[in-house]
Design a protein around this motif. Structure first.
Motif, short mmCIF file in Angstrom:
data_model
loop_
_atom_site.label_atom_id
_atom_site.label_comp_id
_atom_site.label_asym_id
_atom_site.label_seq_id
_atom_site.Cartn_x
_atom_site.Cartn_y
_atom_site.Cartn_z
N THR A 4 -8.27 3.74 -1.18
CA THR A 4 -7.33 4.51 -0.05
C THR A 4 -7.32 5.42 0.38
O THR A 4 -6.66 6.47 0.91
CB THR A 4 -6.32 4.75 -1.51
OG1 THR A 4 -7.07 5.65 -2.71
CG2 THR A 4 -5.61 3.73 -1.78
N PRO A 19 -3.37 6.79 4.18
CA PRO A 19 -2.48 7.78 3.34
C PRO A 19 -2.24 8.92 3.75
O PRO A 19 -0.86 9.15 3.35
CB PRO A 19 -3.27 7.73 2.17
CG PRO A 19 -4.15 5.94 1.49
CD PRO A 19 -4.34 6.13 2.99
N ARG A 83 5.01 3.57 -2.10
CA ARG A 83 5.18 3.32 -1.19
C ARG A 83 6.38 2.47 -0.66
O ARG A 83 6.57 2.96 0.48
CB ARG A 83 4.28 2.12 -0.83
CG ARG A 83 4.06 1.20 0.68
CD ARG A 83 3.18 0.40 0.70
NE ARG A 83 2.86 -0.99 -0.10
CZ ARG A 83 2.16 -1.96 -0.20
NH1 ARG A 83 1.16 -1.87 -0.02
NH2 ARG A 83 2.56 -2.88 -1.39
N VAL A 130 2.21 12.76 -2.40
CA VAL A 130 1.02 11.61 -2.36
C VAL A 130 -0.41 12.61 -1.55
O VAL A 130 -1.81 12.32 -2.27
CB VAL A 130 0.80 10.84 -1.23
CG1 VAL A 130 -0.06 9.98 -0.25
CG2 VAL A 130 1.98 9.73 -1.68
N PHE A 194 -1.30 3.61 -1.86
CA PHE A 194 -0.61 4.77 -2.70
C PHE A 194 -1.44 5.05 -3.66
O PHE A 194 -1.94 4.03 -4.47
CB PHE A 194 0.67 5.28 -3.11
CG PHE A 194 0.95 5.87 -1.18
CD1 PHE A 194 0.84 5.80 0.45
CD2 PHE A 194 2.74 6.19 -1.16
CE1 PHE A 194 0.99 5.61 1.71
CE2 PHE A 194 3.19 5.96 0.49
CZ PHE A 194 2.39 5.89 1.40
#
Length: 399
Positions: A4, A19, A83, A130, A194
């Protein structure tokens, strides 16, 4: 870098993966509506006519939605995942903005304010969580960078409203810009993964039930008071310019771009100043000092040049208060990102509920210049809170 795009703790690398970029852009889209809301209220007031206190009622509706978001976010993030929560609340924010924009009566526009306050703040909290979990010790830099985009949106929002006001399209056309941006964002980023939500951030373990550390609560309150100061300027800045300098409503609305330009410039500078860890608390002190000086000049200036200079300085100082104080608050509660983030927003909603309402009520009774004294008083309170939090637990980034 992980799948990610997450940074590896302790490497010192700052990687802007998908992200991170998604969070930056989504926050910018929401912030357009956030910063358009105050100038839009001034234009709406000129159309249908209501008191300064009613401006405060609108702000209270938005703040009430923010409080709800702060109360429900940790559980919602754990139940639905970040998400899904981001995309659904982005859609609901768009619907709330449409209700506020295309209605011409008090009741539906007030309802739209509540919806934008709840769903939009949930979008904001999601992106901040995040970024905090992606970047760990460097979350101060990530949050400041995210707010550069937010600052750019803040510059564009009043400028677009002022430019379109008086044209056949009208100021309401500007409110569609974030919706278009979110549609494009969804097409390119809808499958982005995420970071997983920490159980301790969702209220599911014993540690969460015992509450956040005292130092974190102090810093969350510091975040909230800074939000309150910013919203006092956002909601009443254009009205104050009209009352103290004689600018027309349209000109004063457009002149608020000076405030947002100060915010944008301050955040660009903040991104450079946070390249190296350990400066956060010092930068917050400088931000508070600049903010206080700017607010006093805006409040007591009495002419256009001094008022606009004070407005710019206030924006320059306010620019990094939110991201930097939020970074301090989140770092004071390691492993509790969602909970600490949500509580900061909850307190922010309470302060935004109270401070503009107090300002507006005072303005109706003693004049807007007298009512605006709330803003510098809150800035002075921020300094006291930062002093009180000094003895709290050390932040992860060494700030």
């Amino acid at each position: 870098m992980t799948e990610t795009g997450k940074d590896v703790a302790g490497t010192g690398a700052f990687v802007r993966g998908r992200p991170t970029l998604l969070s930056y852009i989504a926050l910018g889209a929401y912030t357009f509506w956030l910063y358009a809301f105050g100038p839009a209220l001034a234009l709406l007031r000129a159309e249908i006519g209501f008191s300064y206190t009613m401006i405060s009622v609108y702000s209270a509706m938005w703040a009430g939605g923010s409080i709800l978001a702060g109360l429900t976010f940790p559980a919602a993030a754990g139940l639905f995942g970040r998400r899904a929560l981001l995309w659904w609340t982005a859609l609901v924010t768009t619907l709330g903005a449409a209700l506020f924009t295309f209605s011409h009566a008090l009741a539906p526009t007030l309802a739209g304010a509540v919806v934008m306050g709840w769903a939009g703040t949930t979008v904001q909290i999601t992106t901040q969580s995040v970024l905090a979990d992606q970047h760990g010790p460097r979350s101060d830099k990530a949050l400041v960078e995210a707010n550069i985009g937010a600052g750019a949106a803040a510059v564009l929002a009043p400028l677009a409203l002022g430019a379109l006001h008086g044209t056949p399209a009208g100021w309401r056309a500007a409110m569609a810009v974030p919706a278009v941006g979110l549609v494009v964002l969804y097409l390119f980023y809808r499958r982005t993964s995420f970071p997983a939500v920490s159980l301790r951030g969702c209220g599911k373990d014993r540690a969460s039930r015992t509450g956040l550390p005292a130092a974190c609560w102090s810093l969350c309150l510091l975040v909230a008071v800074g939000i309150g100061v910013e919203f006092c300027v956002v909601y009443f800045g254009s009205e104050l310019l009209t009352a103290t300098t004689g600018l027309s409503t349209s000109s004063a609305t457009t002149a608020m771009t000076v405030f947002y330009a100060g915010i944008l410039l301050g955040r660009v500078a903040g991104a450079r100043l946070t390249r190296h860890p350990g400066r956060t608390r010092t930068l917050v002190w400088w931000s508070l000092a600049i903010t206080l000086a700017g607010l006093i000049a805006l409040w007591l200036g009495g002419n256009v040049t001094v008022a606009l200079g004070g407005l710019f300085a206030a924006g320059l100082g306010i620019a990094n208060q939110f991201p930097l104080t939020l970074a301090l608050a989140l770092a004071a509660a390691p492993g509790r990102t969602d909970t600490a983030n949500a509580r900061a927003q909850l307190l922010g909603g309470v302060v935004v509920l109270v401070s503009p309402f107090l300002l507006g009520t005072m303005a109706d009774h003693i004049g807007l210049a007298g009512g605006f004294s709330v803003a510098p008083a809150l800035t002075a309170l921020s300094g006291l809170l930062l002093l009180a939090a000094r003895g709290g637990s050390a932040v992860r980034s060494g700030t």
